[in-house]
Each structure stands twice: as C-alpha cells, then as structure tokens.
Design a protein around this motif. Structure first.
Motif, short mmCIF file in Angstrom:
data_model
loop_
_atom_site.label_atom_id
_atom_site.label_comp_id
_atom_site.label_asym_id
_atom_site.label_seq_id
_atom_site.Cartn_x
_atom_site.Cartn_y
_atom_site.Cartn_z
N VAL A 1 -0.58 0.46 -11.21
CA VAL A 1 0.45 1.41 -10.75
C VAL A 1 1.55 1.51 -11.79
O VAL A 1 2.07 2.59 -12.07
CB VAL A 1 1.02 0.98 -9.39
CG1 VAL A 1 2.22 1.82 -9.02
CG2 VAL A 1 -0.04 1.12 -8.32
N PRO B 1 6.11 -4.14 -4.79
CA PRO B 1 4.94 -4.97 -4.51
C PRO B 1 4.97 -6.30 -5.26
O PRO B 1 4.58 -7.33 -4.72
CB PRO B 1 3.77 -4.10 -4.97
CG PRO B 1 4.24 -2.72 -4.80
CD PRO B 1 5.70 -2.75 -5.12
N TRP C 1 -3.99 -7.81 -5.84
CA TRP C 1 -2.58 -7.41 -5.72
C TRP C 1 -1.98 -7.23 -7.12
O TRP C 1 -1.44 -6.17 -7.46
CB TRP C 1 -1.84 -8.53 -4.97
CG TRP C 1 -0.65 -8.10 -4.20
CD1 TRP C 1 0.09 -6.97 -4.37
CD2 TRP C 1 -0.05 -8.81 -3.12
NE1 TRP C 1 1.11 -6.94 -3.46
CE2 TRP C 1 1.04 -8.06 -2.68
CE3 TRP C 1 -0.34 -10.02 -2.48
CZ2 TRP C 1 1.87 -8.48 -1.64
CZ3 TRP C 1 0.48 -10.44 -1.45
CH2 TRP C 1 1.56 -9.67 -1.02
N ALA D 1 -6.94 0.21 -3.33
CA ALA D 1 -6.33 -1.04 -2.87
C ALA D 1 -6.75 -1.34 -1.45
O ALA D 1 -7.10 -2.48 -1.10
CB ALA D 1 -4.82 -0.94 -2.97
N PHE E 1 2.28 1.69 -3.42
CA PHE E 1 1.26 2.15 -4.37
C PHE E 1 1.01 3.65 -4.17
O PHE E 1 0.74 4.37 -5.12
CB PHE E 1 -0.06 1.40 -4.15
CG PHE E 1 -0.01 -0.04 -4.58
CD1 PHE E 1 0.92 -0.47 -5.52
CD2 PHE E 1 -0.88 -0.97 -4.04
CE1 PHE E 1 0.96 -1.80 -5.91
CE2 PHE E 1 -0.84 -2.30 -4.42
CZ PHE E 1 0.08 -2.72 -5.36
N LEU F 1 4.85 -9.88 -3.57
CA LEU F 1 3.81 -10.81 -4.01
C LEU F 1 4.43 -12.18 -4.30
O LEU F 1 3.94 -13.21 -3.85
CB LEU F 1 3.13 -10.26 -5.27
CG LEU F 1 1.97 -11.09 -5.86
CD1 LEU F 1 0.93 -10.17 -6.47
CD2 LEU F 1 2.41 -12.08 -6.93
N MET G 1 -3.46 -4.30 -9.02
CA MET G 1 -2.94 -3.01 -8.57
C MET G 1 -1.53 -2.78 -9.11
O MET G 1 -1.18 -1.66 -9.51
CB MET G 1 -2.89 -2.94 -7.04
CG MET G 1 -4.22 -2.97 -6.33
SD MET G 1 -5.41 -1.81 -6.93
CE MET G 1 -4.64 -0.30 -6.52
N ILE G 2 -0.72 -3.84 -9.10
CA ILE G 2 0.66 -3.69 -9.59
C ILE G 2 0.64 -3.23 -11.05
O ILE G 2 1.35 -2.30 -11.43
CB ILE G 2 1.43 -5.03 -9.45
CG1 ILE G 2 1.66 -5.31 -7.97
CG2 ILE G 2 2.73 -4.98 -10.22
CD1 ILE G 2 2.22 -6.67 -7.69
N TRP H 1 5.86 -0.23 -8.39
CA TRP H 1 5.15 -1.46 -8.76
C TRP H 1 6.06 -2.68 -8.63
O TRP H 1 5.60 -3.78 -8.36
CB TRP H 1 4.58 -1.38 -10.17
CG TRP H 1 5.61 -1.15 -11.25
CD1 TRP H 1 6.02 0.05 -11.74
CD2 TRP H 1 6.36 -2.13 -11.94
NE1 TRP H 1 6.99 -0.12 -12.68
CE2 TRP H 1 7.21 -1.46 -12.83
CE3 TRP H 1 6.41 -3.53 -11.90
CZ2 TRP H 1 8.10 -2.13 -13.67
CZ3 TRP H 1 7.29 -4.20 -12.72
CH2 TRP H 1 8.13 -3.49 -13.61
N LEU I 1 0.83 -1.21 0.00
CA LEU I 1 0.00 0.00 0.00
C LEU I 1 0.86 1.26 0.00
O LEU I 1 0.59 2.21 -0.73
CB LEU I 1 -0.90 0.03 1.23
CG LEU I 1 -2.19 -0.78 1.15
CD1 LEU I 1 -2.92 -0.74 2.47
CD2 LEU I 1 -3.07 -0.20 0.04
#
Lengths: 893, 104
Positions: free
Chosen positions: B68, A281, B61, B31, A79, A285, B64-65, A278, A76
């Motif tokens: 972004v 994250p 997830w 998000a 982002f 992930l 969003m990646i 990006w 978060l």
C-alpha cells in the motif's frame, strides 16, 4: 502510590501544556506542522482505547487469536482507502460535515429526524464504552494500591472514577469547545491525542520488549513458549466469529462517532490519507505485535486468579519493574483519556446540532435576525452535553458495578454504532437511497441490536427476564434473543451481527426502492454520490425575498462578526459590488448555508436560512442538472452559466456605477449651490459690518471691536472652508508628502478626543476606547491620522441621535494593517447614504450640523495615502465606520 | 463515470497510472483473501504450531503495508480527483466539466 499520582499529574499537565501551545500556534497561523500527515495518522489511534490496550491481552488469554480481528478490520478499511475513505473525506470537506449524524442527515435531504435517530444511537452505543474507559483506569490504579498494600492512600473505586470523569470533562470543555470553528477542528485536542498515541505505543512496545527479551530470553525462546502454552499453543478460532469480527470492526472503524471525528471532520488535507493508508495499519500492527507474548508469559508466571486484562500492568510489577509498570499505566491512561475526549466532543456536537438547536430554533422563530450571539448558546449546549455524556458514562459504570459485564461491552458497542453503515455506504454510492429507506433500516437494525445483544448483555433476569431468553418475547418461540427465527447454535455475537446488519440492509434497500425521494433529497444524493464530478453545487435557493442584512445579522450571531463580514464582503466583491452586502443570489445562499453548516450542522443551517429567505425552492433547472447524465449537457449549461454570470456581474457593476454617477451629479449641483451659499453667508456679514465700520460716524470703541471681531471670525470660517477645499484637492492630486513619525495609537486617539472635547457639548458623547490601542505603536503621519479620528469623533458627536450617545472605538491588528471600528449607538446611516457618504460635499440630511461635507472625503484620501481605507459596516448597533491603515508606512513596499 | 470522454488508448504513462490505481483498489480484496485463509486451518490438538500462524498473519500484514505504501506513493503524484485523473491521462482538457466555481 504517591509516585504514581505525581507522575500522572505531571503527565496530565504536560498534555494541557501541549494542547495550549498548539492552540496558540494555530491561532497565530503557524499551524502547518500541526497538520502534517503524521499527526493525522497518530490521531486515528483513538481507535485503540484502553479496551484494546489492556483488554487485547486479556482477550488473547481467554479466547486465543481472535483479538487480532479487532485490528485487521480497520487495517482493511485503510488499505481500501481509495474506495470509501477518499470519498467520505471529500464529501465531509465539500459539505462541511460536522459528525456522522450530520453526514446521514445531510445526505438524505437534510432530514432532522435522521439526525436525531443517528445521535441517539451514537449516545446509547458510546456511553457504555466511556464507562469501560473509566473502569480500566480505575482498575489500573487499584493494581498499584494493592501492590503497595496501602489502603489508606487509596480513596476507593467510586471516587477515583468520579474525579477522572471530572478531569476529562474539564479538559474536553477547555479544548473542545473553545471556539465554534466553521470547520469543527480542534488543534489542541488533536495534538494532545497524537502525543498520547506515541506514549501508548511506546509503553506497549516497552512492556513487550521486556517480556520477550527480559523474561522469555529472546525471539526463539518466545516462540517455544507460545507453542507450549496451554491456551495459545493451539489454533482454535471460531470461523464465524473470525469473519464477523473482522467485518464489524471494519464497520465500526467507519461509524464510531470518535473515528468519524478524527478521520473525516478533523481531516485537513485529503492527501493525508495516502500516508495514513499504510502508516495506521503499521501502528496497529505494532500495537498488537507483543500481545500474544505478554498473554503467554502472563499466564505462565502470574498466579491462576490474576485478571488477564491487567497483565500489561501486573507483569512488570510482579517482576519488580515499577518504572515500566508506571509507563504502562500512562499508556493505558492515554488510551482511555483520548477516547473519552474525542467521543465526548463528537457526541456533544451531534447533540447540540441535531437535538438542541432544532428545539431552540422552534422556540426562537422570529428572533433570528435580532442581535445577540447565538454562538454562546451553541457553545453552552456543547459544554453541558459534554458534562452530561461523561456523567452518563460514570453512572453506567456505577450501575454495572464495574464488573465483568463491562468487559464484553466493546463489541456490543461496535455492533450498535455500525447500524448506520448501510445508510452511510448506500448514501454515498447509490443515488436511489431514500430517507425513508435509511430511517427504516437504521430503526430495524437498532431494535434488533437492542433485543439480541445490548439488553441481553446485562445478563439473564436483569433487563430481559429469563423466560424471554428461553421461551421468546411474549412466549413466541422464534423471538428468542439468542435464536431469532428459531435458528439455534450460533454464537450470540455473530447471531446479533448477522441479523441486525442483514435485516437493516434489506429494509434499507427495499424501502428505498419503493419510496420516492423529495427534490431536496435527490439534489443532495446526486451531490454526495458524484462528489468527484460536481465541483460546483447545483443551486437550491431562490433568494427572492431574502434580506441580505437579516442574513448578515444571523450569520454574525453564528460565525462571529469578523468571519461573517469577510464572507459577505467576499461574496459582494465576486458579484461586482463594492459594499458589505451581496445580493442574496442562490449561489451566495448556498455558500452561506455551507458555512453555517460547519458550525451548527446541515439541517439546522438549512432551517435557519429558510426561516429568513422564506423557504427553499428547487427549480426545474436544478432537477435537470441532476437528471442530466451526459457531459455535453453539462458542458452546454456550464458555458451558459459562466456567461450569464459574467453578464450578471457586468450588469451589476454598470448599474452600480450608473447609480453612483447620477447621485454624484446631483451632489455636485447641490454642492455648487451649497458652496456659493457657504461662501456668501460670511461674505455678506463681512461686507455689512465693514460698511458699518466705514460709514458710522460715532461709534464706541467696544462696538468697534465687536464688529471687527465678527469680521475676523467670519474670515476665519472662510479660510477654514477654503483650507479644506485646498487640502482635499492636494490630497486628491497626490501632491502631499506624509510627515512620518512614530507614536502610540492610544496617544493619538487621546489627542483627538481632547480636541473634540465631546463632554463639553450639550449632549455629552461617551467614548469607550479599546485598551488594545495602547499596545499598538505606529509609524505613519500622526497628524493626518489624528485629523481622521477628530473627524470621525466629531461626526459621532453631531449625528448620533441616541438619548445617551456612546461611541465605541475598537482596534485590532490584521497583518500589517491596523483596523479600527468607530461604532456609535445611534440609528446608523440610511441605506441610500452609505456609498455616497465618502464623496465630497455629501451631508446627511439638511445643513443641520454645519460643515461643508468634506470631512469624510478628506478622511478617505488620507487613509488611502496611508495604505488603507475607510468603509461603512452595516448591521452593527449604530453607525459603524471601519478605518484601516498601515502600521508601518515605511514598509509599505 | 460510465462514459469517459477522451481517447480509447492512452499513452504509456497514462496507462501505467490507471493500472496503479487498479492495483490499489484490488489490494483490500487480496488482504481479505489472505486473512480468510486461517478459517481453513483445522484445529487438532498439537497439529498446528501457533507460532507459524502468528508469523503468517503478521507477514501478510507487513507485506500489505509495504504494498500500500508503494502504491499510495505512486498515487501521491496523481490528482485525487477522478475528473482530474481522467483529464490528465486522456490529455484532454475538460474545463467544461469543472464549471466556473471553485470550492466554497
């Protein structure tokens, strides 16, 4: 076991090698690829420690899907980079922030008390975390030892942890405190961490792929396994924990000292954030992708008592995949080591800048402008702090017994360091935030964290007695660590996060509203909050009494002489002065302070400059600049500022030119009488002796030859003088051609020394030549250069007034130039002589040592022809002349 | 930054650029909203297939990646500075605000 040791040692040597090569490349200026956005993104992975590498699976096996929150929070934050990180990075770069404690201290008026509080909080919050890393590496080694049932080959938990701590301290000191960089950047460390980031991701993905396709038999089967799992087959997440953990991991991501180090301090380019926003994250992930499968399969196939924290290791091992297990061990090892190294660097910077340096400053009140290198003091304290921090981690590991108590420390630590969040966010978005507010907020949050989370985490009856747990502190019922104000039934962690962060924020806001900030605070506040608007900083120094030379001496001690001189020279040039010492204008002092802050932190730098300048003052104009909200006012004052600056510069140049002209004219007069005198003296004796020779009737042959040789000597002297004059005028008119040839610099120097023969004089001059000269081959006019060297050495011979004169000749290569410093240990040149010494016919004092004062003027002309120059460097031990010329004259372009 | 100088209406590229940054700013809120949804799930024995939950969380997830990445790429063509942004999209030079100094 032996294989494991061998592989680990090989891996560690690889890391050392990578770090070493990276440092070397960075030093030779080829650091572009070292500083790509990808390396930046990978370095952020210090967030993923051994606690997340091994622990995430254990966490999932115990408490289900909650482990994901630890990764969702940082995602978060990334982002939302446009909101917070962009601003933090800009502030960090503009103000040369060295750590999170430095940021807070600098924002609130360069307050050292805040720096100390934030440092102590960080050390207390991080030490258990380091212990946790030691524990995880030790446990993972134990797994291998047990698997081979080879008790002899295993030296025991304590020893392993001890040697790991020593190794880490060694690595950190070697690459983390190599130099005191003004930007606090560590190329070697960052590259090693990036490599480790790749290794740990690869290891976890490999184990995950093995579990999904090797054991479960494909993705579809894997999902079946998950749905049928006893622990993970059911969505059971405590909602308050879900929300609280996402919040606290996001907060910790910003506040952890190691994260701040890689996010802000080591950031090289703001635009790297665009990629990392990006890519990081995505990294986490991938790190969490296979956690659930590994946990599910581990729970199914491994015996009931198996420690789920080590599934990543034991699962491949139990299936006979030793290579995979070793890979996974390296992944865990990487996670642990990278965290410890970065955390130790960040903490040692804080400790040295906010605790040791202020104390040292107190004791060294008046020694700032004395010579000597402070950098050694700073580096030494950093090295010692690194040792102490790792030792503390090791001691904590010993005391806690390496048991389960440690496993929960990760979140405890997160909550602790997050107590600076309100002050930090408030500080960069709210100009009304004050120092008192920040101190109150952090202290209250810190106290609540200690009481509700940290101390209870040791267990009932260890630090807090069980009566405190059940009846409350001092028997007051609403002071129970897990039920403040009598509110029961909350999860202890949520309870602690809720109360510490909320009361912290409330105290911060209320006290800020009630108190009034000092001018310094208001200035800093305006600069931090409006960092995107203020490209130029308002001034906060008035340099009335400042002595530029004292400042240079101090700066040399902290930045190193080369960097300090470049800084001062640049500033002097911008002020329109052709010397090494700029006017101590407010702008320059501001710039200097920021450079120093990059090495020793804002508060210390401010204290150091104010010790020499004699106190900072914030003028009415500064406050107006802060208060002025309208662009028009800014525009107006900026135009004025630009104009007045230009005027100032021109006036400076004019007055300097005027001074020089006056001195030149005086010199010219002096020269004319000097030169007539110089010509007259030999003339007189030649005339006298030739008259004697002509008129004397009877004269012995000995007498005749004596008089003739006097005449001869005097004509030689005359010729030399005329030669010099001729030489100079030829050089000045540019009519001379250089006789280029190749040669070694040391040989030329040697030749010059032999010519002067300084040991034969009544006061022998000791000459120390930098061995570097041997390594430089030049292609230039060697005879002319030798002439320059002879002149400089002869000057030192004549003028150095030390009882035991020593001349140091330092040599270095700078780009296509050779730079040589001729530094003696005498008194040096008086200030008024410094810029006329290179003019014709200028001589020091009275005609004490002979010569017409043409030597340095000739030197200057020669060196200009050779593509360089000569200058006087102030603030060395004695007189210091800096000579520069092209290494290869043919490539002068 | 309360009172921006320059024209009230921007040309089309300028307008697009600002909205792109607005989108980038709102993304973390989106998000957060999507990741808060699991708190609404009721946990009854055997009611919820956790594999579906897992797929949901990871899809958000990944989505969003990608978002972004697209928006940050667009933003990469823009100056990071609010001031420079303003200048660029208002077509007005505001050297006055910049002052005479560069970074130290």
């Amino acid at each position: 076991m032996n294989v494991l040791i061998a592989v680990s040692l090989a891996y560690v040597s690889l890391l050392f090698l990578v770090a070493f090569l990276a440092e070397r490349r960075a030093n030779s200026g080829q650091s572009k690829w070292l500083r790509s956005p990808w390396v930046y993104t990978l370095s952020l992975s210090v967030y993923c420690t051994a606690w997340t590498f091994y622990g995430a699976v254990g966490y999932a096996a115990r408490s289900g899907f909650e482990f994901l929150t630890i990764y969702l929070g940082p995602s978060l934050v990334m982002f939302g980079w446009w909101w917070i990180l962009r601003k933090l990075v800009r502030i960090g770069r503009t103000h040369r922030v060295t750590s999170i404690a430095d940021l807070i201290s600098s924002r609130f008026g360069k307050s050292n008390s805040l720096g100390v509080i934030a440092t102590i909080l960080a050390v207390i919050g991080t030490t258990p975390y380091i212990a946790l890393q030691l524990q995880s590496v030790t446990l993972s080694i134990e797994v291998f030892a047990q698997a081979e049932a080879d008790p002899l080959g295993y030296v025991g938990q304590r020893a392993t942890a001890f040697w790991i701590a020593c190794g880490l301290a060694f690595f950190t000191i070697l690459f983390g405190t190599r130099n005191l960089d003004a930007n606090e950047r560590h190329d070697g460390v960052v590259i090693a961490i990036a490599v480790e980031a790749v290794v740990k991701l690869f290891a976890l993905l490999a184990v995950g792929a093995f579990v999904v396709w090797g054991i479960a038999g494909g993705i579809g089967d894997m999902f079946n396994e998950i749905d049928q799992s006893r622990v993970l087959g059911n969505w059971r997440v405590n909602n308050s924990r879900w929300a609280a953990l996402i919040f606290i991991s996001a907060a910790a991501f910003l506040c952890l000292p190691r994260m701040f180090q890689v996010l802000v301090v080591e950031n090289d380019d703001e635009r790297h954030l665009q990629t990392a926003s990006w890519a990081f994250p995505l990294y986490v992930l991938l790190m969490s992708l296979f956690v659930v499968p590994i946990a599910v399969i581990g729970l199914k196939f491994l015996p009931d008592g198996a420690n789920p924290d080590l599934f990543v290791l034991t699962l491949p091992l139990s299936m006979g995949q030793t290579e995979l297990a070793i890979l996974s061990f390296l992944g865990g090892f990487s996670s642990a080591t990278s965290m410890v190294v970065v955390a130790a660097i960040a903490l040692s910077t804080m400790v040295s800048n906010h605790i040791v340096m202020p104390i040292w400053l107190k004791f060294a009140q008046d020694q700032l402008s004395m010579s000597g290198d402070v950098r050694r003091v700073v580096l030494l304290t950093r090295r010692i702090s690194i040792g102490i921090i790792l030792w503390l981690g090791y001691v904590y590991f010993q005391l806690s017994g390496g048991g389960a108590a440690l496993a929960s420390i990760g979140l405890v630590s997160f909550t602790g360091v997050s107590q600076v969040l309100p002050a930090m966010i408030g500080g960069i978005f709210w100009r009304g935030a004050t120092r008192s507010g920040a101190i109150a907020g952090i202290l209250i949050g810190f106290a609540l964290w200690l009481f509700t989370l940290f101390l209870p985490s040791f267990g009932e009856g260890v630090v807090l007695s069980s009566s405190v747990f059940h009846q409350g502190l001092l028997g007051i019922g609403w002071l129970r660590p897990y039920a403040l104000l009598g509110i029961e039934g909350l999860d202890p962690l949520v309870h602690a996060i809720w109360w510490s962060i909320s009361l912290n924020t409330i105290a911060f806001v209320i006290i800020s509203l009630m108190t009034f900030p000092s001018p310094q605070e208001r200035l800093q506040g305006a600069q931090f909050v409006d960092v995107f608007r203020h490209t130029g900083a308002p001034r906060s120094w008035s340099g009335r009494a400042a002595q530029a030379e004292d400042l240079l001496i101090m700066a040399q001690r902290i930045l190193g002489s080369k960097e300090a001189q470049t800084l001062f020279r640049g500033a002097a040039r911008r002020q329109g002065r052709d010397s090494y010492l700029p006017d101590p204008s407010p702008d320059f002092l501001q710039e200097l302070e920021r450079h120093l802050a990059g090495s020793v932190g804002a508060a210390t730098a401010h204290a150091m400059v104010s010790q020499i300048v004699g106190g900072a003052s914030v003028s009415v104009q500064d406050l107006m600049a802060v208060a002025d909200e309208t662009a028009q006012m800014l525009e107006y004052s900026n135009t004025l500022e630009v104009q007045s600056k230009e005027l100032e510069r021109t006036a400076n140049q004019l007055s300097e030119a005027n001074k020089k002209l006056t001195r030149l004219s005086v010199q010219k007069d002096a020269f004319l009488s000097q030169i007539s005198h110089e010509l007259r003296t030999p003339m007189t004796s030649i005339r006298a002796f030739s008259e004697i020779l002509r008129d004397a009737e009877e004269m012995s042959p000995e007498q005749k030859s004596r008089y003739a040789s006097i005449i001869h000597d005097e004509t030689i002297r005359l010729t030399r003088l005329l030669d010099d004059l001729l030489d100079l005028s030829v050089l000045e008119n540019g009519q001379v051609n250089l006789n280029l040839s190749r040669g070694n610099l040391a040989d030329i120097l040697e030749r010059a020394v032999t010519t002067v023969n300084p040991l034969q004089h009544e006061r022998p001059l000791d000459i120390v030549i930098d061995p570097m000269a041997k390594k430089i081959d030049i292609h230039s006019d060697l005879d002319r250069l030798a002439q320059v060297f002879i002149n400089l050495i002869a000057n030192a011979q004549k003028y150095c007034d030390a009882p035991k004169p020593v001349l140091h000749i330092d040599t270095r290569k700078i780009g296509s130039l050779v730079q040589m410093d001729f530094i003696d240990n005498g008194k040096g040149l008086p200030e008024e002589a410094r810029d006329v010494v290179f003019e014709k016919f200028s001589r020091l004092g009275e005609n004490k040592a002979g010569g017409a004062g043409l030597g340095l003027a000739i030197c200057r002309e020669i060196l200009t022809r050779c593509g360089g120059g000569i200058g006087y460097v102030p603030a060395q031990q004695g007189a210091a002349f800096r000579v520069e010329f092209l290494i290869d004259q043919t490539q002068s372009g | 930054m309360n009172e921006r100088q320059g024209p009230i209406f921007l040309d089309q590229t300028g307008y697009r650029g600002r909205r792109m940054i607005d989108a980038l700013k709102i993304l973390p809120v989106l998000a957060l909203f999507l990741w808060a949804i699991p708190m609404l799930w009721v946990s009854e024995e055997g009611n919820q297939q956790t594999s579906v939950a897992l797929i949901y969380l990871f899809s958000v997830w990944a989505g969003m990646i990608i978002l972004v990445r697209i928006l940050s790429r667009r933003a990469a063509n823009m100056p990071l500075d609010d001031l420079a942004l303003m200048r660029r999209y208002s077509g007005q030079s505001s050297t006055a605000l910049e002052g005479g100094k560069g970074e130290p």
